[in-house]
Design a protein around this motif. Structure first.
Motif, PDB file in Angstrom:
ATOM      1  N   GLY A 170      -9.794  42.758  10.433  1.00 17.67           N
ATOM      2  CA  GLY A 170      -8.728  41.478  10.551  1.00 17.67           C
ATOM      3  C   GLY A 170      -7.258  41.811  10.653  1.00 17.67           C
ATOM      4  O   GLY A 170      -6.614  41.310  11.373  1.00 17.67           O
ATOM      5  N   HIS A 171      -6.955  42.973  10.005  1.00 15.18           N
ATOM      6  CA  HIS A 171      -5.586  43.657  10.361  1.00 15.18           C
ATOM      7  C   HIS A 171      -5.484  44.018  11.808  1.00 15.18           C
ATOM      8  O   HIS A 171      -4.559  43.810  12.363  1.00 15.18           O
ATOM      9  N   HIS A 172      -6.544  44.394  12.278  1.00 16.60           N
ATOM     10  CA  HIS A 172      -6.417  44.736  13.836  1.00 16.60           C
ATOM     11  C   HIS A 172      -6.157  43.425  14.646  1.00 16.60           C
ATOM     12  O   HIS A 172      -5.492  43.378  15.682  1.00 16.60           O
ATOM     13  N   VAL A 173      -6.804  42.334  14.092  1.00 15.86           N
ATOM     14  CA  VAL A 173      -6.741  41.210  15.052  1.00 15.86           C
ATOM     15  C   VAL A 173      -5.302  40.815  14.836  1.00 15.86           C
ATOM     16  O   VAL A 173      -4.654  40.139  15.913  1.00 15.86           O
ATOM     17  N   GLN A 174      -4.678  40.804  13.597  1.00 13.56           N
ATOM     18  CA  GLN A 174      -3.319  40.410  13.722  1.00 13.56           C
ATOM     19  C   GLN A 174      -2.561  41.224  14.348  1.00 13.56           C
ATOM     20  O   GLN A 174      -1.617  40.954  14.770  1.00 13.56           O
ATOM     21  N   TYR A 175      -2.877  42.662  14.436  1.00 11.00           N
ATOM     22  CA  TYR A 175      -2.002  43.592  15.247  1.00 11.00           C
ATOM     23  C   TYR A 175      -2.040  43.151  16.709  1.00 11.00           C
ATOM     24  O   TYR A 175      -1.012  43.065  17.443  1.00 11.00           O
ATOM     25  N   LEU A 176      -3.310  42.730  17.121  1.00 10.99           N
ATOM     26  CA  LEU A 176      -3.432  42.250  18.606  1.00 10.99           C
ATOM     27  C   LEU A 176      -2.644  41.097  19.026  1.00 10.99           C
ATOM     28  O   LEU A 176      -2.204  40.873  19.922  1.00 10.99           O
ATOM     29  N   LEU A 177      -2.514  40.240  18.044  1.00  7.54           N
ATOM     30  CA  LEU A 177      -2.197  38.697  18.233  1.00  7.54           C
ATOM     31  C   LEU A 177      -0.370  38.770  17.918  1.00  7.54           C
ATOM     32  O   LEU A 177       0.176  38.004  18.010  1.00  7.54           O
ATOM     33  N   GLY A 178      -0.029  40.092  17.690  1.00  3.70           N
ATOM     34  CA  GLY A 178       1.520  40.204  17.020  1.00  3.70           C
ATOM     35  C   GLY A 178       1.794  39.998  15.821  1.00  3.70           C
ATOM     36  O   GLY A 178       3.144  40.091  15.363  1.00  3.70           O
ATOM     37  N   ILE A 198       5.595  38.757   1.806  1.00  2.00           N
ATOM     38  CA  ILE A 198       5.065  38.571   3.303  1.00  2.00           C
ATOM     39  C   ILE A 198       3.661  39.405   3.401  1.00  2.00           C
ATOM     40  O   ILE A 198       2.755  39.104   4.168  1.00  2.00           O
ATOM     41  N   SER A 199       3.583  40.668   2.698  1.00  7.99           N
ATOM     42  CA  SER A 199       2.371  41.361   2.762  1.00  7.99           C
ATOM     43  C   SER A 199       1.228  40.488   2.092  1.00  7.99           C
ATOM     44  O   SER A 199       0.116  40.453   2.505  1.00  7.99           O
ATOM     45  N   VAL A 200       1.478  39.679   1.160  1.00 12.91           N
ATOM     46  CA  VAL A 200       0.378  38.737   0.353  1.00 12.91           C
ATOM     47  C   VAL A 200      -0.201  37.681   1.535  1.00 12.91           C
ATOM     48  O   VAL A 200      -1.316  37.796   1.762  1.00 12.91           O
ATOM     49  N   ARG A 201       0.802  37.276   2.459  1.00 16.78           N
ATOM     50  CA  ARG A 201       0.657  36.453   3.437  1.00 16.78           C
ATOM     51  C   ARG A 201      -0.405  37.231   4.621  1.00 16.78           C
ATOM     52  O   ARG A 201      -1.406  36.622   4.861  1.00 16.78           O
ATOM     53  N   LEU A 202      -0.110  38.339   4.740  1.00 16.32           N
ATOM     54  CA  LEU A 202      -0.891  39.275   5.825  1.00 16.32           C
ATOM     55  C   LEU A 202      -2.195  39.355   5.173  1.00 16.32           C
ATOM     56  O   LEU A 202      -3.404  39.290   5.846  1.00 16.32           O
ATOM     57  N   GLU A 203      -2.288  39.813   3.879  1.00 15.05           N
ATOM     58  CA  GLU A 203      -3.612  39.989   3.301  1.00 15.05           C
ATOM     59  C   GLU A 203      -4.530  38.871   2.947  1.00 15.05           C
ATOM     60  O   GLU A 203      -5.660  39.018   3.353  1.00 15.05           O
ATOM     61  N   LEU A 204      -4.024  37.929   2.656  1.00 14.40           N
ATOM     62  CA  LEU A 204      -4.672  36.348   2.935  1.00 14.40           C
ATOM     63  C   LEU A 204      -5.127  36.126   4.218  1.00 14.40           C
ATOM     64  O   LEU A 204      -6.365  35.610   4.216  1.00 14.40           O
ATOM     65  N   GLN A 205      -4.421  36.334   5.203  1.00 15.37           N
ATOM     66  CA  GLN A 205      -4.911  36.022   6.479  1.00 15.37           C
ATOM     67  C   GLN A 205      -5.947  36.952   6.867  1.00 15.37           C
ATOM     68  O   GLN A 205      -7.014  36.331   7.412  1.00 15.37           O
ATOM     69  N   ALA A 206      -5.931  38.285   6.518  1.00 17.13           N
ATOM     70  CA  ALA A 206      -6.982  39.136   6.744  1.00 17.13           C
ATOM     71  C   ALA A 206      -8.194  38.737   6.000  1.00 17.13           C
ATOM     72  O   ALA A 206      -9.414  38.981   6.593  1.00 17.13           O
ATOM     73  N   ASP A 207      -8.078  38.155   4.677  1.00 16.18           N
ATOM     74  CA  ASP A 207      -9.320  37.912   3.929  1.00 16.18           C
ATOM     75  C   ASP A 207      -9.954  36.510   4.824  1.00 16.18           C
ATOM     76  O   ASP A 207     -11.166  36.645   4.813  1.00 16.18           O
ATOM     77  N   PHE A 208      -9.139  35.654   5.253  1.00 22.49           N
ATOM     78  CA  PHE A 208      -9.478  34.526   6.171  1.00 22.49           C
ATOM     79  C   PHE A 208     -10.272  35.160   7.368  1.00 22.49           C
ATOM     80  O   PHE A 208     -11.444  34.476   7.718  1.00 22.49           O
ATOM     81  N   TRP A 268      -9.161  32.082   0.391  1.00 19.74           N
ATOM     82  CA  TRP A 268      -8.949  32.239   1.982  1.00 19.74           C
ATOM     83  C   TRP A 268     -10.149  32.788   2.497  1.00 19.74           C
ATOM     84  O   TRP A 268     -10.566  32.278   3.572  1.00 19.74           O
ATOM     85  N   LEU A 269     -10.947  33.714   1.951  1.00 19.24           N
ATOM     86  CA  LEU A 269     -12.199  34.112   2.240  1.00 19.24           C
ATOM     87  C   LEU A 269     -13.182  32.986   2.422  1.00 19.24           C
ATOM     88  O   LEU A 269     -13.772  32.851   3.530  1.00 19.24           O
ATOM     89  N   GLN A 270     -13.278  32.214   1.432  1.00 22.69           N
ATOM     90  CA  GLN A 270     -14.157  31.018   1.406  1.00 22.69           C
ATOM     91  C   GLN A 270     -13.812  30.223   2.748  1.00 22.69           C
ATOM     92  O   GLN A 270     -14.778  29.621   3.153  1.00 22.69           O
ATOM     93  N   LYS A 271     -12.632  29.951   3.043  1.00 23.59           N
ATOM     94  CA  LYS A 271     -12.121  28.849   3.850  1.00 23.59           C
ATOM     95  C   LYS A 271     -12.621  29.505   5.356  1.00 23.59           C
ATOM     96  O   LYS A 271     -13.311  28.843   6.231  1.00 23.59           O
ATOM     97  N   GLY A 272     -12.538  30.811   5.520  1.00 22.93           N
ATOM     98  CA  GLY A 272     -13.051  31.362   6.772  1.00 22.93           C
ATOM     99  C   GLY A 272     -14.538  31.336   6.761  1.00 22.93           C
ATOM    100  O   GLY A 272     -14.953  30.971   7.951  1.00 22.93           O
ATOM    101  N   LEU A 273     -15.180  31.716   5.766  1.00 20.86           N
ATOM    102  CA  LEU A 273     -16.857  31.502   5.692  1.00 20.86           C
ATOM    103  C   LEU A 273     -17.074  29.970   6.039  1.00 20.86           C
ATOM    104  O   LEU A 273     -18.066  29.559   6.867  1.00 20.86           O
ATOM    105  N   ASP A 274     -16.308  29.093   5.716  1.00 17.88           N
ATOM    106  CA  ASP A 274     -16.663  27.443   5.721  1.00 17.88           C
ATOM    107  C   ASP A 274     -16.532  26.967   7.007  1.00 17.88           C
ATOM    108  O   ASP A 274     -17.293  26.215   7.707  1.00 17.88           O
TER     109      ASP A 274
END
Length: 291
Positions: A170-178, A198-208, A268-274
């Protein structure tokens, strides 16, 4: 998690046995693992992790003790799992990038190592935990970490392990998207407390994104079995900053949170799964208190 008949990734670099194990003298390795998990388990900056380990393990000496590495049956099973999960992320994100009009997905590499490793982001040891390095677009992991997940924090199960890998991807996806680069640039311009947010926002998005992968991988391959989601959610609940800090220090230090609370990570993990929709993972627009 059903992986029978799945292909293995061609982007695995197996360096197990090419690095010496780090042996703690006069202190406990598990405590260092927990500190490292707090700092980087889900893709935080490796430089921060290494400095944190040095600071938290004052008085703990480490000596290099090269050992012959002979993988056992469980090691080989986990290596196969990691390879197949990485292949699943390749299939899912290649299709999703095209479907979203994001261009071609560039697959990351994965390095399996034992003990210590040299990466594009510097040197790391097993105590660092799994991490993604954008400098060489590679996920690094010592598979012993999965065993530590089970024995140290009671988080186990193949889908829980897959969640860890999918989070780093997921962090790689973030890297590719900028997103990753923009966030790191902002982090360098603000106070440590604000950078942690800001780091928390990154990590939660990677969980998503890990959850999105799980949803779409199941659509493509029917990979999720009974109990899998519960195992992944349990893992997410055990790697929140609040849980790990209480386990390590007996108290919470919210100003130092850089990965998110357990309930945030689970949500955020559950939101992505759902949803299975990567467009629903905006963790940067909401107020920090609303994450």
């Amino acid at each position: 998690m059903k992986l029978d008949g799945r292909r293995n990734s061609g982007n695995i670099n197996d360096r197990r046995g090419f690095s010496g194990k780090k042996v703690g003298i006069g202190g406990g390795i598990i405590g260092v693992i927990i500190v490292a998990a707090i700092t980087l388990f889900s893709g935080g900056g490796i430089g921060d992790v290494l400095s944190n380990i040095m600071g938290q393990s004052a008085g703990l000496e480490f000596g290099q003790a090269p050992q012959a590495y002979t993988p056992d049956a469980e090691d080989e099973r986990l290596a196969d799992l990691a390879s197949k999960v990485l292949a699943g992320t390749e299939d899912v994100w290649t299709r999703e990038f095209r479907r979203q009009g994001w261009g071609e997905y560039e697959c990351p590499k994965m390095v399996l190592f034992s003990g210590s490793v040299n990466s594009g982001c510097g040197n790391a040891t097993s105590q660092t935990g799994p991490f993604y390095c954008s400098a060489d677009q590679t996920v690094y992991i010592d598979l012993d970490f999965f065993k530590e997940m089970s024995s140290t924090i009671g988080a186990d199960g193949d889908f829980a392990y897959a969640y860890v890998i999918a989070h780093e991807v997921g962090h790689h996806v973030q890297y590719l998207l900028g997103t990753l680069g923009e966030a790191h640039e902002k982090m360098a311009q603000v106070s440590e407390t604000e950078a942690n947010k800001i780091s928390v926002r990154l990590e939660l998005q990677a969980d998503f994104y890990a959850g999105v992968w799980g949803h779409l991988d199941n659509e493509m391959f029917g990979s999720i079995e009974p109990g899998d989601v519960e195992n992944a959610v349990n893992a997410a609940s055990k790697i929140g900053d609040d849980y790990l800090q209480r386990k390590a220090y007996g108290r919470e230090m919210p100003e130092s949170f850089n990965h998110g609370r357990s309930e945030q990570r689970v949500r955020w993990l559950q939101k992505g799964l759902d949803t299975g929709n990567p467009n629903y993972g905006d963790t940067f627009s909401p107020s920090y208190s609303a994450l």
